[in-house]
Write an enzyme that holds these catalytic residues in place. Structure first.
Site, PDB file in Angstrom:
ATOM      1  N   GLU A 119       1.006  -2.221  -6.119  1.00 23.35           N
ATOM      2  CA  GLU A 119       2.178  -2.414  -5.361  1.00 23.35           C
ATOM      3  C   GLU A 119       1.921  -3.863  -4.323  1.00 23.35           C
ATOM      4  OE1 GLU A 119       3.941   0.625  -2.999  1.00 23.35           O
ATOM      5  OE2 GLU A 119       3.500   2.010  -4.448  1.00 23.35           O
ATOM      6  N   GLU A 165      -0.497   6.295  -2.889  1.00 24.60           N
ATOM      7  CA  GLU A 165      -0.961   6.429  -1.302  1.00 24.60           C
ATOM      8  C   GLU A 165      -1.435   7.835  -0.972  1.00 24.60           C
ATOM      9  OE1 GLU A 165       2.200   4.357   0.314  1.00 24.60           O
ATOM     10  OE2 GLU A 165       1.469   2.417  -0.306  1.00 24.60           O
TER      11      GLU A 165
HETATM   12  C1  BGP Z   1       4.618   2.136  -0.403  1.00 21.48           C
HETATM   13  C2  BGP Z   1       5.102   3.082  -1.478  1.00 21.48           C
HETATM   14  C3  BGP Z   1       6.546   2.778  -2.046  1.00 21.48           C
HETATM   15  C4  BGP Z   1       7.394   2.017  -1.167  1.00 21.48           C
HETATM   16  C5  BGP Z   1       6.579   0.707  -0.545  1.00 21.48           C
HETATM   17  C6  BGP Z   1       7.596   0.009   0.278  1.00 21.48           C
HETATM   18  O1  BGP Z   1       4.024   2.902   0.779  1.00 21.48           O
HETATM   19  O2  BGP Z   1       4.113   3.439  -2.079  1.00 21.48           O
HETATM   20  O3  BGP Z   1       6.808   3.864  -2.679  1.00 21.48           O
HETATM   21  O4  BGP Z   1       8.175   2.533  -0.379  1.00 21.48           O
HETATM   22  O5  BGP Z   1       5.724   1.335   0.268  1.00 21.48           O
HETATM   23  O6  BGP Z   1       7.741   0.788   1.399  1.00 21.48           O
HETATM   24  P1  BGP Z   1       9.373   0.836   2.097  1.00 21.48           P
HETATM   25  O7  BGP Z   1       9.922   1.358   0.816  1.00 21.48           O
HETATM   26  O8  BGP Z   1       9.152   1.851   3.119  1.00 21.48           O
HETATM   27  O9  BGP Z   1       9.675  -0.422   2.460  1.00 21.48           O
END
Ligand code: BGP
Length: 480
Positions: free
Chosen positions: A374, A177
């Site tokens: 993701e 990201e």
């Molecule tokens: C994305 C990241 C992941 C994970 C996911 C879920 O931004 O790449 O590492 O964290 O989001 O978000 P969160 O964990 O903040 O709920």
């Protein structure tokens, strides 16, 4: 056009080292940026402390103790039928300070064991080089990627792991990201993307975009070097893809949408095409930024284009030329409400069609293979205390979210010609939330007994979605 997912579609799950490994000081590992972020919540931002301080809860220190329990967890992934498993290498396990010549052999051996265990269970590792954790020493000594020196340190790290795991890992991802940090109103993004701590009164846009340039150069150099080490490597960029919709059909809203989307397309344009796009100059001018490029940078970018695009997709957002809001209630700063969509407990829009739209627009722009690194649904899961079912949690809401998104992927592939080759559900096992540091913001098909204070047995149990996803994989997406 076939009505099915491709035959060798890479179904699996995704995590990141700092969100589950724990053992933050074991095996010679050095402190990383992830270790100095305290617990927070949906309403209370995480605090970045100056080192690890007494009196704070640091949820990433323990994670879910994957470092010691990975064999048990991989057995569960195999039971679900995973074809691949996306995780990251903790850079500070390999180079504890980040600027050493010699790597930490204990750190290299941990990932040897991890990748061997995955391969022995028929699961392909998909490995992210930098997933929100940079050796903390590089932050304190060099200011993170604001220094051009980080290019050399990153390349040395990439070469080391490419060489060590050249016969174990085929799929690599550069910076997770990388575009998050364009939102300079939230310092956590520049810190986790680039190891940058903003100084009072400095021009944050200038600092961040110069760091981004260093990362784009470092990534392109890593791609070129990786292909020299193993020509079979598939190396991808990774962007948090939140498609932006214009709030109305007012032409000014449409132009506002194009403008905001540049904060995403800029990255894939450079990584896929190998040069800064035509709109870059005016975009940087508008941001008050002047990128210092060095002799040879343009060549490096053109010689290091990626093999595929990977992305995270959770939500869409809406922009209006009228609203100059900097609220991030709707997941992303500057977003306004979408009256046609529902939102999660954390204000993330639930929009499966937005995923199909994303895959279609990226395919039409680049005609490149795409890996969905993701997609997942964070929720406050409730344990079924009565034990009436074969599963520990009835997370039908998560199944519904994933069903709709997988159907959208199938339509993009079978109707719209998108070349998607894998889909890994984020947080396939409950992990530490990145934005809030909560364990209670659960994504997994596997429940982990641990709470936001880090208390619990760490026992793993299957949720209803575990059996649902097992069937999705077994039927290669025929039954979703
Ligand atoms: C994305 C990241 C992941 C994970 C996911 C879920 O931004 O790449 O590492 O964290 O989001 O978000 P969160 O964990 O903040 O709920």
């Amino acid at each position: 056009m076939s009505q099915k997912f491709p035959e060798h579609f890479l179904w699996g799950g995704a995590v990141a080292a700092h969100q589950l490994e724990g053992a933050y000081r074991e095996g010679g590992r050095g402190l990383s940026t992830a270790d100095v972020m305290t617990a927070g919540s949906a309403k209370q931002p995480r605090i970045i402390t100056d080192g690890v301080l007494a009196g704070y809860v640091y949820p990433n220190h323990q994670g879910i103790d994957f470092y010691h329990r990975y064999r048990e967890d991989i057995a569960l992934f195999r039971e679900m039928g995973f074809k691949c498993f996306r995780t990251s290498i903790s850079w500070s396990r390999i180079f504890p300070n980040g600027d050493e010549e010699e790597p930490n052999e204990e750190g290299l051996q941990f990932y040897d064991r991890l990748f061997d265990e995955l391969l022995a269970n028929g699961i392909q590792p998909v490995v992210t080089l930098s997933h929100f954790e940079i050796p903390y020493h590089l932050v304190k000594t060099y200011g993170g990627f604001r220094s051009r020196k980080l290019i050399g340190f990153f390349l040395h790290y990439a070469e080391t792991v490419f060489t060590r795991y050249r016969d174990k890992v085929k799929y690599w991802i550069l910076f997770n990201e990388i575009n998050n940090q364009t939102d300079t109103s939230r310092p956590i993004f520049a810190f986790t993307n680039s190891g940058i701590l903003f100084e009072e009164g400095e021009n944050r846009e200038q600092v961040v975009w110069q760091a981004i340039h260093h990362e784009l150069v470092a990534g392109a150099m890593a791609v070129k070097r990786g292909h020299e080490i193993n020509p079979d490597f598939k190396i991808g960029c990774m962007v948090a893809w939140v498609p932006i919709y214009p709030e109305t059909c007012h032409p000014a809203d449409m132009l506002a949408e194009v403008d905001r989307m540049h904060d995403r397309y800029f990255f894939t344009d450079v990584y896929v095409r190998g040069h800064y796009p035509g709109y870059a100059d005016s975009m940087m001018k508008k941001k008050g930024v002047f990128i210092r490029m060095e002799e040879g940078d343009a060549e490096i970018l053109s010689e290091g284009t990626v093999d595929y695009i990977s992305l995270s997709y959770y939500m869409s957002s809406v922009v209006s030329h009228l609203e100059d809001t900097d609220s991030n209630e709707r997941g992303f700063t500057g977003s306004v409400d979408n009256p046609y969509l529902k939102y999660s407990d954390w204000g993330w829009a639930i929009d499966p069609e937005g995923l199909r739209y994303t895959l279609d627009t990226l395919t039409e722009r680049y005609e490149k293979p795409i890996f969905i690194a993701e997609n997942g649904f964070g929720a406050y899961d409730k344990l079924d205390e009565k034990g009436e079912h074969s599963y520990a949690v009835d997370d039908s809401y998560r199944i519904n979210y994933l069903q709709e998104h997988i159907r959208a992927v199938k339509e993009a592939i079978t109707e719209d010609g998108a070349d998607v080759f894998g889909f890994t559900i984020w947080g396939c096992i409950d992990v530490v939330s990145f934005t809030t540091g909560e364990l209670s913001k659960r994504y997994g098909m596997i429940y982990v007994d641990i709470d936001d204070a880090g208390c619990g047995t760490l026992a793993r149990s299957r949720k209803k979605s575990f059996y649902w996803y097992q069937n999705v994989i077994r039927t290669n997406g025929e039954e979703v």
